[in-house]
Write an enzyme that holds these catalytic residues in place. Structure first.
Site, mmCIF file in Angstrom:
data_model
loop_
_atom_site.group_PDB
_atom_site.id
_atom_site.type_symbol
_atom_site.label_atom_id
_atom_site.label_comp_id
_atom_site.label_asym_id
_atom_site.label_seq_id
_atom_site.Cartn_x
_atom_site.Cartn_y
_atom_site.Cartn_z
ATOM 1 N N ASP A 88 -3.090 30.583 11.669
ATOM 2 C CA ASP A 88 -2.103 29.710 11.019
ATOM 3 C C ASP A 88 -1.452 30.468 9.864
ATOM 4 O O ASP A 88 -2.019 31.433 9.351
ATOM 5 C CB ASP A 88 -2.795 28.467 10.449
ATOM 6 C CG ASP A 88 -3.047 27.408 11.516
ATOM 7 O OD1 ASP A 88 -2.632 27.590 12.670
ATOM 8 O OD2 ASP A 88 -3.673 26.389 11.171
ATOM 9 N N ARG A 110 3.976 31.114 17.180
ATOM 10 C CA ARG A 110 4.288 29.703 16.943
ATOM 11 C C ARG A 110 5.336 29.654 15.837
ATOM 12 O O ARG A 110 5.181 30.305 14.802
ATOM 13 C CB ARG A 110 3.031 28.954 16.492
ATOM 14 C CG ARG A 110 3.308 27.480 16.180
ATOM 15 C CD ARG A 110 2.182 26.832 15.390
ATOM 16 N NE ARG A 110 0.911 26.893 16.055
ATOM 17 C CZ ARG A 110 -0.264 26.806 15.400
ATOM 18 N NH1 ARG A 110 -0.300 26.694 14.087
ATOM 19 N NH2 ARG A 110 -1.388 26.872 16.063
HETATM 20 P P1 FDA Z 1 10.860 17.532 10.435
HETATM 21 O O1 FDA Z 1 10.089 17.480 9.166
HETATM 22 O O2 FDA Z 1 12.315 17.753 10.394
HETATM 23 O O3 FDA Z 1 10.532 16.206 11.230
HETATM 24 C C1 FDA Z 1 11.103 15.886 12.489
HETATM 25 C C2 FDA Z 1 10.727 14.457 12.816
HETATM 26 O O4 FDA Z 1 9.308 14.293 12.938
HETATM 27 C C3 FDA Z 1 11.165 13.444 11.752
HETATM 28 O O5 FDA Z 1 11.541 12.264 12.428
HETATM 29 C C4 FDA Z 1 9.914 13.213 10.950
HETATM 30 O O6 FDA Z 1 9.880 11.986 10.323
HETATM 31 C C5 FDA Z 1 8.819 13.341 12.019
HETATM 32 N N1 FDA Z 1 7.612 13.857 11.373
HETATM 33 C C6 FDA Z 1 7.436 15.100 10.870
HETATM 34 N N2 FDA Z 1 6.197 15.206 10.312
HETATM 35 C C7 FDA Z 1 5.617 13.994 10.453
HETATM 36 C C8 FDA Z 1 4.371 13.456 10.050
HETATM 37 N N3 FDA Z 1 3.458 14.178 9.379
HETATM 38 N N4 FDA Z 1 4.106 12.165 10.356
HETATM 39 C C9 FDA Z 1 5.025 11.388 11.035
HETATM 40 N N5 FDA Z 1 6.229 11.846 11.431
HETATM 41 C C10 FDA Z 1 6.530 13.114 11.136
HETATM 42 N N6 FDA Z 1 3.050 24.618 8.926
HETATM 43 C C11 FDA Z 1 2.698 25.746 8.276
HETATM 44 O O7 FDA Z 1 3.193 25.990 7.168
HETATM 45 N N7 FDA Z 1 1.803 26.616 8.844
HETATM 46 C C12 FDA Z 1 1.255 26.397 10.056
HETATM 47 O O8 FDA Z 1 0.458 27.215 10.544
HETATM 48 C C13 FDA Z 1 1.626 25.211 10.767
HETATM 49 N N8 FDA Z 1 1.117 24.926 12.000
HETATM 50 C C14 FDA Z 1 1.626 23.857 12.711
HETATM 51 C C15 FDA Z 1 1.221 23.632 14.029
HETATM 52 C C16 FDA Z 1 1.808 22.634 14.787
HETATM 53 C C17 FDA Z 1 1.385 22.421 16.211
HETATM 54 C C18 FDA Z 1 2.824 21.815 14.208
HETATM 55 C C19 FDA Z 1 3.517 20.749 14.999
HETATM 56 C C20 FDA Z 1 3.175 21.993 12.891
HETATM 57 C C21 FDA Z 1 2.578 22.984 12.128
HETATM 58 N N9 FDA Z 1 2.934 23.179 10.796
HETATM 59 C C22 FDA Z 1 2.535 24.324 10.147
HETATM 60 C C23 FDA Z 1 3.658 22.107 10.057
HETATM 61 C C24 FDA Z 1 5.156 22.351 10.032
HETATM 62 O O9 FDA Z 1 5.452 23.425 9.185
HETATM 63 C C25 FDA Z 1 5.909 21.092 9.519
HETATM 64 O O10 FDA Z 1 5.490 20.799 8.218
HETATM 65 C C26 FDA Z 1 5.699 19.845 10.377
HETATM 66 O O11 FDA Z 1 5.684 20.150 11.730
HETATM 67 C C27 FDA Z 1 6.827 18.808 10.114
HETATM 68 O O12 FDA Z 1 8.064 19.350 10.426
HETATM 69 P P2 FDA Z 1 8.866 19.121 11.809
HETATM 70 O O13 FDA Z 1 9.054 20.424 12.443
HETATM 71 O O14 FDA Z 1 8.162 18.115 12.649
HETATM 72 O O15 FDA Z 1 10.304 18.668 11.380
#
Ligand code: FDA
Length: 309
Positions: free
Chosen positions: A134, A187
């Protein structure tokens, strides 16, 4: 800075306070931790893992923990991850794991982190599994990429890592990783930590734009791209691109977090995409839980409602 950015920063800053940590940790499951964390033990998480696999998803497991203070604690954490890998494989599940480099001692002794991560990669690989490093806060990116490059050279594709689109530096980091032979699995995420404007975009539109560019560049680069987001617009766009280009599961998969948008997860499976759900479990859930609250105001409201009730 956008309202979303300001909200995220405020929650992460409050979560850093020792008093808040003490209170939240004591109140624990009553605050809804179980929505994002599958259990405090593997036994508690197993039924959820089996249900995910039964519904056509793959899993990536995170034995929660980060920022250990010394080498002994890093060895202990690696031991816990290793025995969980064995138990997961014995339960007939794929031992595909994610680990935080600071959990393996990166902040204490990079040589030890390499030794422990290499051991886990070998263990996972021997059972047909995988280890993903990660990505944590920006101060650890150089060390994490250095660790990853060493592991990649000896792991035969059993190790991948993460790039965060909110960091300005990531476009350059991607170029460096795409030049490796073989091209590693990556990723791509937007980024979950509290980063200053000196190193990271503060506006969501900039982070999203960088995300899109990184994903297409990575797809073009030839390795496996793990598109980790819940952003439906991006997912359907990348899904259509992958389908149009005839890209199979060896070239891309969608990764989403346990408890976030489960209906979207099902829909992506039904549409024929490879979907992997990131499932964290363990007692050290505080840092992970606070990052999930910081991502969406409604999550904090949910916790506050639980407190009031
Ligand atoms: P964005 O924040 O734009 O959200 C898109 C949509 O999803 C919105 O509708 C939002 O409301 C919804 N959503 C997002 N997060 C939500 C939540 N917690 N609860 C409910 N709804 C939510 N980060 C990092 O810094 N290092 C890492 O190693 C990882 N690893 C990782 C693995 C995997 C499988 C995922 C999916 C994510 C990560 N992350 C991470 C976290 C990533 O950086 C990010 O903070 C979250 O995925 C939220 O951002 P989105 O890409 O979903 O987009």
């Amino acid at each position: 800075m956008t309202v979303t950015g300001a909200y995220r920063r405020a929650v992460l800053a409050v979560a850093d306070s020792a008093a808040v940590r003490g209170f939240v940790t004591r109140a624990g499951w009553r605050l809804g931790v179980g929505r994002f964390v599958a259990g405090e033990t593997l036994d508690g998480a197993l039924p959820k893992l089996q249900a995910l696999v039964g519904s056509g998803k793959r899993i990536v497991l995170d034995v929660l923990g980060e920022f250990v203070g010394d080498g002994a604690a890093a060895r202990q954490a690696a031991g816990r991850i290793g025995s969980t890998m064995e138990a997961v494989a014995a339960a007939g599940l794929e031992p595909y794991f994610s680990a935080k480099p600071t959990q393996l001692g990166l902040g204490v002794d990079p040589e030890l982190a390499f030794e422990l991560a290499a051991g886990l990669a070998t263990l996972a690989g021997s059972a047909g599994g995988h280890l993903c490093l990660d990505m944590e806060s920006s101060g650890y990116v150089d060390a994490t990429l250095g660790l990853f490059e060493r592991l990649h050279a000896v792991s035969g594709g059993r190790v991948s890592t993460v790039l965060q689109s909110y960091l300005y530096r990531t476009a350059e980091d991607l170029g460096r990783l795409l030049a490796l032979d073989p091209v590693p699995g990556l990723r791509i995420v937007k980024g979950a930590y509290n980063e200053p404007r000196e190193v990271a975009y503060q506006n969501k539109a900039d982070v999203d734009k960088a995300y899109r560019e990184l994903v297409y560049r990575a797809l073009d680069g030839g390795g496996k791209v793990n598109v980790a987001t819940h952003d439906e617009r991006l997912l359907s766009e990348v899904g259509a691109f992958a389908r149009g280009g005839g890209l199979g599961p060896e070239r891309y998969e969608f990764q989403l977090l346990f408890g976030v948008k489960p209906l979207l997860q099902d829909r992506l499976v039904a549409d024929g995409h490879g979907v992997r759900v990131y499932v964290p479990f363990g007692e050290d859930w505080y840092g992970y839980f606070s990052r999930r609250l910081a991502e969406r105001p409604a999550n904090l409201a949910f916790v506050l409602r639980g407190l009031a009730g």
